[in-house]
Structure formats: C-alpha cells, structure tokens
Design a protein around this motif. Sequence first.
Motif, PDB file in Angstrom:
ATOM      1  N   HIS A 145      45.139  68.356  45.159  1.00 20.05           N
ATOM      2  CA  HIS A 145      46.169  69.339  45.403  1.00 20.05           C
ATOM      3  C   HIS A 145      46.841  69.596  43.834  1.00 20.05           C
ATOM      4  O   HIS A 145      46.811  68.568  43.229  1.00 20.05           O
ATOM      5  CB  HIS A 145      47.429  69.024  46.270  1.00 20.05           C
ATOM      6  CG  HIS A 145      47.820  67.633  46.008  1.00 20.05           C
ATOM      7  ND1 HIS A 145      47.579  66.648  46.859  1.00 20.05           N
ATOM      8  CD2 HIS A 145      48.767  67.284  45.279  1.00 20.05           C
ATOM      9  CE1 HIS A 145      48.163  65.429  46.262  1.00 20.05           C
ATOM     10  NE2 HIS A 145      48.948  65.756  45.236  1.00 20.05           N
ATOM     11  N   LEU A 204      58.488  67.492  53.162  1.00 20.27           N
ATOM     12  CA  LEU A 204      57.854  68.671  52.682  1.00 20.27           C
ATOM     13  C   LEU A 204      58.722  69.914  53.261  1.00 20.27           C
ATOM     14  O   LEU A 204      58.741  70.786  52.689  1.00 20.27           O
ATOM     15  CB  LEU A 204      56.591  68.791  53.646  1.00 20.27           C
ATOM     16  CG  LEU A 204      55.384  68.146  52.939  1.00 20.27           C
ATOM     17  CD1 LEU A 204      55.546  66.572  52.670  1.00 20.27           C
ATOM     18  CD2 LEU A 204      54.002  68.760  53.319  1.00 20.27           C
ATOM     19  N   ALA A 205      59.542  69.499  54.457  1.00 14.82           N
ATOM     20  CA  ALA A 205      60.422  70.495  54.919  1.00 14.82           C
ATOM     21  C   ALA A 205      61.495  69.952  55.770  1.00 14.82           C
ATOM     22  O   ALA A 205      61.090  68.846  56.269  1.00 14.82           O
ATOM     23  CB  ALA A 205      59.483  71.614  55.834  1.00 14.82           C
ATOM     24  N   THR A 238      59.991  69.034  48.694  1.00 10.91           N
ATOM     25  CA  THR A 238      59.080  69.303  47.909  1.00 10.91           C
ATOM     26  C   THR A 238      58.047  70.421  48.093  1.00 10.91           C
ATOM     27  O   THR A 238      56.940  70.639  47.195  1.00 10.91           O
ATOM     28  CB  THR A 238      57.902  67.999  48.035  1.00 10.91           C
ATOM     29  OG1 THR A 238      57.165  68.015  49.303  1.00 10.91           O
ATOM     30  CG2 THR A 238      58.748  66.695  48.172  1.00 10.91           C
ATOM     31  N   ASP A 239      58.320  71.260  49.188  1.00  8.26           N
ATOM     32  CA  ASP A 239      57.585  72.577  49.247  1.00  8.26           C
ATOM     33  C   ASP A 239      56.066  72.236  49.339  1.00  8.26           C
ATOM     34  O   ASP A 239      55.136  72.966  48.760  1.00  8.26           O
ATOM     35  CB  ASP A 239      57.979  73.363  48.261  1.00  8.26           C
ATOM     36  CG  ASP A 239      59.327  73.747  48.337  1.00  8.26           C
ATOM     37  OD1 ASP A 239      59.699  74.188  49.409  1.00  8.26           O
ATOM     38  OD2 ASP A 239      59.835  74.075  47.161  1.00  8.26           O
ATOM     39  N   GLY A 240      55.653  71.285  49.940  1.00  5.89           N
ATOM     40  CA  GLY A 240      54.191  71.215  50.117  1.00  5.89           C
ATOM     41  C   GLY A 240      53.505  70.073  49.415  1.00  5.89           C
ATOM     42  O   GLY A 240      52.646  69.506  49.851  1.00  5.89           O
ATOM     43  N   LEU A 241      54.279  69.518  48.414  1.00  2.24           N
ATOM     44  CA  LEU A 241      53.847  68.342  47.653  1.00  2.24           C
ATOM     45  C   LEU A 241      53.969  66.965  48.381  1.00  2.24           C
ATOM     46  O   LEU A 241      55.076  66.812  48.721  1.00  2.24           O
ATOM     47  CB  LEU A 241      54.551  68.303  46.264  1.00  2.24           C
ATOM     48  CG  LEU A 241      54.002  67.331  45.083  1.00  2.24           C
ATOM     49  CD1 LEU A 241      52.607  67.764  44.768  1.00  2.24           C
ATOM     50  CD2 LEU A 241      54.957  67.189  44.152  1.00  2.24           C
ATOM     51  N   CYS A 242      52.911  66.276  48.578  1.00  4.91           N
ATOM     52  CA  CYS A 242      52.855  65.045  48.988  1.00  4.91           C
ATOM     53  C   CYS A 242      53.354  63.894  48.723  1.00  4.91           C
ATOM     54  O   CYS A 242      53.401  62.904  49.350  1.00  4.91           O
ATOM     55  CB  CYS A 242      51.726  64.764  49.608  1.00  4.91           C
ATOM     56  SG  CYS A 242      50.235  64.086  48.337  1.00  4.91           S
ATOM     57  N   ASN A 302      53.499  59.480  53.621  1.00  4.36           N
ATOM     58  CA  ASN A 302      52.203  59.325  53.345  1.00  4.36           C
ATOM     59  C   ASN A 302      52.107  58.217  52.467  1.00  4.36           C
ATOM     60  O   ASN A 302      52.823  57.857  51.611  1.00  4.36           O
ATOM     61  CB  ASN A 302      51.997  60.593  52.325  1.00  4.36           C
ATOM     62  CG  ASN A 302      50.784  61.009  51.960  1.00  4.36           C
ATOM     63  OD1 ASN A 302      49.847  60.228  51.980  1.00  4.36           O
ATOM     64  ND2 ASN A 302      50.499  62.167  51.476  1.00  4.36           N
TER      65      ASN A 302
END
Length: 268
Positions: A242, A69-70, A90-94, A123
């Motif tokens: 999401h 994610l970061a 991924t800028d927040g995409l899991c 994840n």
Amino acid sequence: MCRAVDLQQAVLAKNDASAKTLRTRLTERGTTVVNLLSSPGSGKTALLERELLLARERCVPVAALTADLATENDAARLARSGVPVKQVLTDGLCHLEAGMLAGHLVGWLPDDTRVLFVENVGNLVCPASYDLGETLRVVLASVTEGEDKPLKYPTAFGLAQLVLVTKTDIADAVEFDEAAFRANVERVNPGVEIVLTSARDGRGVGALLDRTLAAAGGATPHVPVMARRPEGLHDHAQPHDHPHPGAGAGLGDGVGADGHGPLAAPRP
C-alpha cells in the motif's frame, strides 16, 4: 521486486530518523511515549480507558492519541476518563508513522504531559515495523485470539517490550492455554514480561501505568533480541502493499515528515 524493497527500506529509514528526533524532543520536555499495538477487537481501548482513569486518580498527567481508519468511537470512549484525548483518522493507512505523530502533537499535547499513550491502528502487521519515538512498545492479545498468535505475528511480538493478555475474565470459557501462549511468546521474544489483564474485573489494571512510570523514571525496558541487531527495525519489516505517505509528497511532509516542529519547550 528489488526496487520495491529498496523503496520500503528508504521509507523505514526515513521513519527511523523522524522517530529518533521525536523521541529526543519529547524526552527533553519530560514526556514518555507508549506505543500500543494489537489486532482489532483485542480490548485495547477498554484496558487503556481503565489505565487513564487510574492515572487521573494518581494525579499523573497523561494524554492519549488514538488512530483508526475511520470513526471517532475510540476517542469518545477514552475521553470519558477526563484526560486529553485526540483522534487521528488515517483514511485507509494501516499504521501510524513517526512524522505523522509529530505533526498531530503540535499545538495539542499539553506542556505538562508526563505520559503519552498512542493507541495504534488495530493491526499487527505493518505497525510493527514503524518506530514512533516510543520509550515503551506494548503488544496486546486477547484470550480469544489463540495461543499461536505470537508465532503468526513474530515481528510484532518479537519487538515488544511488554506483552499484555486481555479479557482473562473469559479465559476459561474459551479454553485459553496460558502455558502454550507464554511458550510461544518466549520463542520469539525471550525474557519479555507477560501480564494478564481484564478491563472487566480489574485484573492487572495498573500494570501498564506502573511499567510506564518506571521507564519514565529511568528504568531500562526489556530489550528484545530482535531489536539488538544494529540494522534496527528495517530488517524485520513484514511486506505489505500500500502507499506510504513518507514515500512522497503529502501527509507526513513538512513538520511531520522530519519529526521537527514547534513542540512545547522542555520543562525547566
């Protein structure tokens, strides 16, 4: 609710089509993809670094793409092995999707790559439902995560073609019950191979590379019962709320969204 389910099924169907195309293109050029799934902190990066070092020692051309994610911390660690490494944020995409992966390979993946290790986002929920065009899907779990992990995440473990137990050097300290863990894996994925590993003391290091090269050479990986149903991965998707890039315009469109793109030509 029905509309949300229909949308999710459409996203997964689109991803499966992209994965099929990507798998074909990479197979034609002689590249085998390994999809690595685990929870955060499982020791996945540490073990992968050891496997990459071993591959380099054996003169096996490999590459690694790691998704988070970061931060680029994992890529920096894996790059110490000396093999080509790429970080995807991924800028927040899991999770990763096949179209996203295809887009990131264009212009980066070396032509002679025999094995591409994809370290998915940490994840065990949504990544389990997304085929990335892999030949081998591997799920890792550390001895600190509990013996009931396979029962809590049945889709991830149920679709695994290989299960790696990590951090076994501290198994006694955390009172890991190996027999219980094996029994729980067997309940959701009968017959899948389980390998005990430790990046610290070297136990089981090389097993992942060996199994991957066997698959690359034509050996048939384990076929999970859950994957034998004709409907494919869709029916086993775990619900999660999401946005998905494949569901609309933006990341994943164009080259990535359909799995097509100017990947290197097949090896002669």
